[in-house]
Motif scaffolding. Sequence first.
Motif, PDB file in Angstrom:
ATOM      1  N   SER A  15       0.964  -1.316   0.005  1.00 18.11           N
ATOM      2  CA  SER A  15       0.004  -0.044   0.156  1.00 18.11           C
ATOM      3  C   SER A  15       1.044   1.332  -0.013  1.00 18.11           C
ATOM      4  CB  SER A  15      -0.728   0.149   1.269  1.00 18.11           C
ATOM      5  OG  SER A  15      -1.666   1.172   1.431  1.00 18.11           O
ATOM      6  N   SER A 197      -9.777  -4.186   0.081  1.00 20.38           N
ATOM      7  CA  SER A 197      -9.369  -2.904  -0.662  1.00 20.38           C
ATOM      8  C   SER A 197      -9.919  -2.721  -1.909  1.00 20.38           C
ATOM      9  CB  SER A 197      -7.835  -3.077  -0.403  1.00 20.38           C
ATOM     10  OG  SER A 197      -7.377  -3.859  -1.376  1.00 20.38           O
ATOM     11  N   ALA A 201     -12.633   0.233  -2.827  1.00 16.58           N
ATOM     12  CA  ALA A 201     -12.088   0.955  -4.230  1.00 16.58           C
ATOM     13  C   ALA A 201     -13.304   0.875  -5.115  1.00 16.58           C
ATOM     14  CB  ALA A 201     -10.756   0.514  -4.770  1.00 16.58           C
ATOM     15  N   GLU A 329      -5.389   3.406  -5.114  1.00 14.59           N
ATOM     16  CA  GLU A 329      -5.582   4.373  -4.043  1.00 14.59           C
ATOM     17  C   GLU A 329      -4.785   5.767  -4.309  1.00 14.59           C
ATOM     18  OE1 GLU A 329      -2.001   2.461  -1.518  1.00 14.59           O
ATOM     19  OE2 GLU A 329      -4.363   2.259  -0.807  1.00 14.59           O
TER      20      GLU A 329
END
Length: 356
Positions: A15, A197, A201, A329
């Motif tokens: 990340s 995640s 998203a 992200e």
Amino acid sequence: MKTSIYFFIALSFISNKSDASEPFIPISKDFVVAQWATKTTEESFREQLVNLLEQAIYPGNSANYSIASSLLAKASSSDLSEAQKLYFDAVIQQHYHRFEESKLLLLRVLQIDPGHVNATLLLSNIYSVLGDAEMAKKMCVQLLLSTDQTIVATCALNAAAQDGKLTESVKQLSMLLENQVPKDDELSIWITEVYASLVKANGNTLMADQLLSPFLDKTLPLSFWVLWSDIQLELARPTEVMSQVQKVVNASNVKDDALILRLAIAEQEIGAKTSYWRSQAKARVDLREARQDKEHAFDIALYYFHIEQNYEVAHQWALVNWQQAKLLEDKDLLSMTQTKIQTTLVSKTNQGTLHD
């Protein structure tokens, strides 16, 4: 020989949110190695490094990377093979967001040992970070005959999601987990974190929360807590963040930047009269900016967006972050800051028109 599979898999789920706290700076390399060695005199260099890096992914343990780096510098050819040295160095470099350096080290590992599963898995994710989707997927495919097929599928679907096939990847991961639930807790945590995640998203934040919630009573990596906190904040649940994350941070000897920032945002959203966590976050950001620290660009952008509400500065840091990393992200951060600047400008323009 069994090493913790989650340690190596978790390292591959990169990340770009800054999960490093203030780097541990040893007085000298001899001091660090001597201190660690007194606790592990019966362990080989490899075992010491694995133990350090296994624990480094958990809250409050980022100093382990500096200690591991110092230990690695003292390793001789009789302590570690060339491939082992290169791999451990790559793991350390990626922690500090030196993705190009880590990539080159991993390529050298694979030249020596083409079947190195951990290097291949980590390299796949680094290619995704660097925006090379084709190479990311290629690395996953290379794992087909050498490791657990659930790991391979998660690797490939994550790479595909980063390449624009988000909705399709979420659907396929959902079907995969319905039919193949990992028995290993650590593997299950990793796959669920990746899945959540991507679900987040894809716009289903509530489902992402439902995926992560069953694991909260387990020992969890820092990246999991960061993701969980972001989900709670998106769901307008700042009190949940204050309740759960404060316990995690207060139980750690070293307080991680990423969690301090989430607590600061939660503190602000609650409207707390005290500004303890906001002061802590500001001090960290001031230090990062003074050092021109690009490693923490993602979270610096978040700080200016949520705490200072200075969207121009937030966007500048989002651009710095984008130069380093190209994950979903990172793209979302860039879009979020740009959109806020535009809407703020339109609002000011409309206000000016009304006054006229």
